[in-house]
Design an enzyme around this catalytic site. Structure first.
Site, mmCIF file in Angstrom:
data_model
loop_
_atom_site.group_PDB
_atom_site.id
_atom_site.type_symbol
_atom_site.label_atom_id
_atom_site.label_comp_id
_atom_site.label_asym_id
_atom_site.label_seq_id
_atom_site.Cartn_x
_atom_site.Cartn_y
_atom_site.Cartn_z
ATOM 1 N N ASP A 56 -9.677 -10.672 7.742
ATOM 2 C CA ASP A 56 -9.161 -9.303 7.598
ATOM 3 C C ASP A 56 -10.108 -8.202 8.062
ATOM 4 O O ASP A 56 -9.713 -7.359 8.855
ATOM 5 C CB ASP A 56 -8.755 -9.061 6.137
ATOM 6 N N LYS A 75 -2.060 -12.620 12.911
ATOM 7 C CA LYS A 75 -3.512 -12.539 12.738
ATOM 8 C C LYS A 75 -4.068 -13.739 11.959
ATOM 9 O O LYS A 75 -4.954 -14.446 12.447
ATOM 10 C CB LYS A 75 -3.838 -11.238 12.009
ATOM 11 N N THR A 76 -3.528 -13.953 10.762
ATOM 12 C CA THR A 76 -4.085 -15.040 9.948
ATOM 13 C C THR A 76 -3.839 -16.392 10.604
ATOM 14 O O THR A 76 -4.715 -17.256 10.617
ATOM 15 C CB THR A 76 -3.536 -14.987 8.508
ATOM 16 N N SER A 77 -2.651 -16.568 11.219
ATOM 17 C CA SER A 77 -2.408 -17.891 11.805
ATOM 18 C C SER A 77 -3.286 -18.122 13.037
ATOM 19 O O SER A 77 -3.575 -19.267 13.376
ATOM 20 C CB SER A 77 -0.925 -18.123 12.100
ATOM 21 N N CYS A 82 1.827 -9.987 12.953
ATOM 22 C CA CYS A 82 1.721 -10.274 14.384
ATOM 23 C C CYS A 82 0.900 -11.534 14.668
ATOM 24 O O CYS A 82 0.491 -11.770 15.808
ATOM 25 C CB CYS A 82 1.112 -9.091 15.120
ATOM 26 N N TYR A 122 -0.999 -3.036 -7.319
ATOM 27 C CA TYR A 122 -0.989 -3.798 -6.064
ATOM 28 C C TYR A 122 -2.384 -3.795 -5.428
ATOM 29 O O TYR A 122 -3.009 -2.733 -5.255
ATOM 30 C CB TYR A 122 0.045 -3.230 -5.078
ATOM 31 N N ARG A 145 0.835 -1.196 0.000
ATOM 32 C CA ARG A 145 0.000 0.000 0.000
ATOM 33 C C ARG A 145 0.865 1.239 0.000
ATOM 34 O O ARG A 145 1.870 1.304 0.711
ATOM 35 C CB ARG A 145 -0.907 -0.002 1.241
ATOM 36 N N ARG A 177 3.214 -7.076 18.689
ATOM 37 C CA ARG A 177 4.493 -7.787 18.620
ATOM 38 C C ARG A 177 5.406 -7.102 19.614
ATOM 39 O O ARG A 177 5.788 -5.952 19.438
ATOM 40 C CB ARG A 177 5.065 -7.714 17.207
ATOM 41 N N ALA A 216 4.646 -10.919 -0.672
ATOM 42 C CA ALA A 216 4.001 -11.795 -1.674
ATOM 43 C C ALA A 216 2.758 -12.403 -1.041
ATOM 44 O O ALA A 216 2.736 -12.669 0.164
ATOM 45 C CB ALA A 216 4.974 -12.889 -2.095
HETATM 46 C C1 SPV Z 1 -3.049 -5.356 5.191
HETATM 47 O O1 SPV Z 1 -1.956 -4.866 4.882
HETATM 48 O O2 SPV Z 1 -3.608 -5.119 6.267
HETATM 49 C C2 SPV Z 1 -3.708 -6.273 4.252
HETATM 50 C C3 SPV Z 1 -3.236 -6.312 2.883
HETATM 51 O O3 SPV Z 1 -4.643 -6.922 4.616
HETATM 52 S S1 SPV Z 1 -3.710 -4.958 1.961
HETATM 53 O O4 SPV Z 1 -4.768 -5.374 1.047
HETATM 54 O O5 SPV Z 1 -2.558 -4.502 1.211
HETATM 55 O O6 SPV Z 1 -4.206 -3.926 2.836
HETATM 56 MN MN MN Z 2 -5.428 -6.194 6.504
#
Ligand code: SPV
Ligand code: MN
Length: 623
Positions: A288, A273-275, A271, A218, A84, A416, A384
């Site tokens: 998310d 989140k996904t895991s 930190c 992106y 971003r 973290r 990635a």
């Molecule tokens: C984040 O950075 O919090 C994401 C990926 O979930 S993005 O779509 O780039 O925001």
């Molecule tokens: Mn996010």
């Protein structure tokens, strides 16, 4: 709207568009078509053929490349378009309004003029895709109709994986209903990637609930329904006492007691989140963005999305088995900015050896290659990602599309932190919970740009997306708590404590399952807890049982003491940092400062009683 009605064939299925009975939608589309001057326009209905067409176009235009496994594709972004763009993401402010000094803003008139210049004629040699979606479950209180205009088949394809189709939502929309829309153009392209990165812009127009994005590909900058819509939704929530828009996962925790308890969780990037959302044996609703609503006094949460755009680094069979399985089985997946060799995707930390050469986001790659500054080019970019449907995961929750969402009984805030916060603690009440969320910090890692080990303050992990003053955003949390009959219980977690002598992590990757299960038990009154100056912490024997039951691991008293001692000196340092940080913000309420003061007082009293050394949990047992 000459192009669309003069029968020149520019818009191939305009009859479909006439099914939408909302003048605002039509005028927004007409305006964009006239401005961008596309060679043709493709309206994406819910007809599968439309989506097959976009998938084909993504290949034909070179934005995606097919991999060996059925349904697998790779997409590359420009080497410098890998995340971003915070600097060039701005709120357009009408004359006479302000959003405080901490948000990135610019004059609306000037911004619109600039973006119009970039968009003017930008699609002359390209097709424009217009896709209709629904944020949140369709036909639900959460639902927000949203459409995307883009000249990128990759963006449109990704949105089909990540969001619920909303053609029906739009063809039954009321003429005065609010909708979101997003206008994106890749701008000039070279070798299938946006080339004019100096002119990359993401401009958010709150009054018209629309966002422009140009000269970038992106996903975080271009996929309107993700972080662009999220910013609009946060602004809306600040005006609505019964809803919140949060950077949170939603998951179902299945304890051994034949019950399921839903939790939401906010963590800054990197930190855990996904895991956490993907913990083995649990179910995932989203990873998310969640909207929380008061429905009949209950806190209900829904995933705005229906797919995952997740960081792929370190996704391995050991650490993220659910995702790893999905990424290595046939089905619709888009890998972005990974390493490709012999038609297969590879990424750092995947738990197996990577090839010595291949193609990555920089072009042809060989092990040991360095960039112009002499830094090694990694095989896959640290950011990635993979794009998959949640329904393609084995652990998908059965209520993913439930129009009433799921009942959210607990919220976790993660950070973290190598030396201060205990692995898990529970807030005293909702206001203390808001404080815990508002004071999240995360230490930078060597994988992110800039210096490692620097603490970044990231309230509710939402700093990058705040579209109102921080004080107003926190007030909407306080209000929400007043609105619902029973607020969710709030917890802080920290998976990153280290031994201060050896630098080793004090916890294993899967210990988070135990912390989450303790939280689940607390919500259901299974455990008592120890009251400390920073909140409630677990009793040793409860954790001992949980480690044994869930991980088959012995949890020693020494480990417990080391992990759960209250590092008063460090916590007090944190309070000082927070006071400084919040003094720079605007409109912070007394409620917040009351909590901060109480917290600080309690810590100072403990320091008087026990000194500066970490205080073992049992000292607080009878206080
Ligand atoms: C984040 O950075 O919090 C994401 C990926 O979930 S993005 O779509 O780039 O925001
Ligand atoms: Mn996010």
């Amino acid at each position: 709207m000459n192009k669309m009605i003069d029968g020149s064939g520019v818009i191939n299925d305009q009859s479909d568009l006439q099914k939408i009975d909302h003048p605002g939608v039509h005028s927004a589309i007409e305006w964009a078509v006239e401005l961008c001057e596309p060679a043709s326009v493709k309206i994406m209905t819910d007809n599968q053929e439309d989506w097959d067409y976009v998938r084909q176009q993504a290949l034909k235009r070179g934005e995606e490349i097919s991999l060996n496994m059925e349904g697998h594709r790779v997409h590359f972004d420009h080497p410098e378009d890998q995340a971003r763009d915070k600097e060039n993401t701005k709120y357009l402010l009408p004359e006479g309004t302000r959003l405080g000094d901490n948000l990135n803003t610019m004059n609306r008139k000037q911004g619109l003029k600039e973006i119009e210049q970039y968009l003017e004629g930008s699609m002359r040699d390209r097709e424009m895709y217009i896709g209709f979606f629904c944020l949140g479950p369709t036909d639900s209180v959460f639902a927000i109709p949203a459409f995307q205009i883009t000249d990128s088949a990759y963006v449109m394809h990704s949105e089909d994986i990540l969001y619920r189709r909303g053609w029906d939502t739009f063809t039954s929309i009321d003429a005065d209903e609010t909708f979101y829309h997003f206008i994106h153009s890749c701008g000039e392209m070279e070798g299938n990637v946006s080339a004019e990165l100096d002119n990359r812009r993401v401009y958010i127009d709150l009054p018209k609930t629309r966002v422009f994005s140009v000269n970038t590909q992106y996903a975080g900058n271009t996929i309107g329904l993700k972080k662009l819509a999220f910013r609009l939704a946060i602004e809306r929530s600040s005006r609505c006492e019964y809803c919140l828009a949060e950077h949170m996962f939603l998951m179902g925790l299945n304890s051994d007691k034949d019950r399921k308890t839903y939790f939401a969780g906010a963590f800054p990037s990197g930190c855990g989140k996904t895991s956490t959302a993907m913990l083995p044996g649990q179910t995932v609703v989203g990873d998310d963005i969640a909207y929380l609503y008061d429905i009949d006094g209950e806190t209900r949460g829904a995933n705005v999305e229906s797919g995952i755009f997740g960081i792929i680094r370190d996704v391995s069979p050991d650490d993220d088995p659910e995702i790893y399985d999905t990424l290595t089985s046939p089905g619709e997946r888009i890998f972005t900015n990974v390493l490709i060799h012999d038609g297969k995707p590879y990424w750092s930390g995947m738990g197996k050896e990577l090839p010595d050469e291949g193609r990555n986001y920089q072009g042809n790659w060989q092990k040991g290659m360095t960039d112009e500054n002499g830094n090694q080019i990694p095989p896959s970019n640290p950011n990635a990602r993979y794009t998959v449907r949640i329904e393609d995961l084995d652990n998908v929750d059965e209520h993913l599309h439930d129009p009433k969402g799921v009942p959210v009984e607990g919220i976790v805030y993660g950070g973290r932190d190598s030396d201060t916060s205990v692995p898990i603690a529970q807030a005293y009440d909702w206001e203390h919970g808001v404080f815990i969320g508002a004071t999240i910090e995360s230490e930078t890692t060597s994988a992110t740009l800039g210096e490692a080990g620097v603490r970044e303050h990231n309230p509710m992990a939402n700093l990058d997306f705040l579209s109102v003053r921080l004080g107003d955003y926190l007030d909407s949390h306080y209000q929400f708590g007043e609105q619902v009959d029973k607020e969710p219980e709030v917890f802080s977690v920290n998976y990153f404590l280290r031994d201060q002598d050896t630098g080793e992590f004090l916890n294993g990757m899967l210990d988070k399952l135990v912390w989450m299960m303790w939280a689940e038990g607390r919500v259901n009154d299974d455990y008592s807890a120890i009251q400390t100056p920073i909140g409630y912490i677990p009793i040793y024997t409860d954790l001992q049982d949980l480690f044994e039951y869930h991980l088959g691991k012995e949890y020693s008293r020494e480990d417990y003491d080391q992990q759960f001692s209250i590092r008063v000196k460090k916590y007090l340092e944190k309070m000082e940092r927070m006071r400084e940080a919040f003094e720079r913000e605007e409109a912070i309420s007394d409620t917040f400062y009351d909590t901060l003061n109480n917290h600080e007082e309690a810590l100072k009293t403990a320091r008087q009683d026990y000194g500066d050394m970490p205080i073992p949990p049992e000292e607080f047992l009878n206080t």
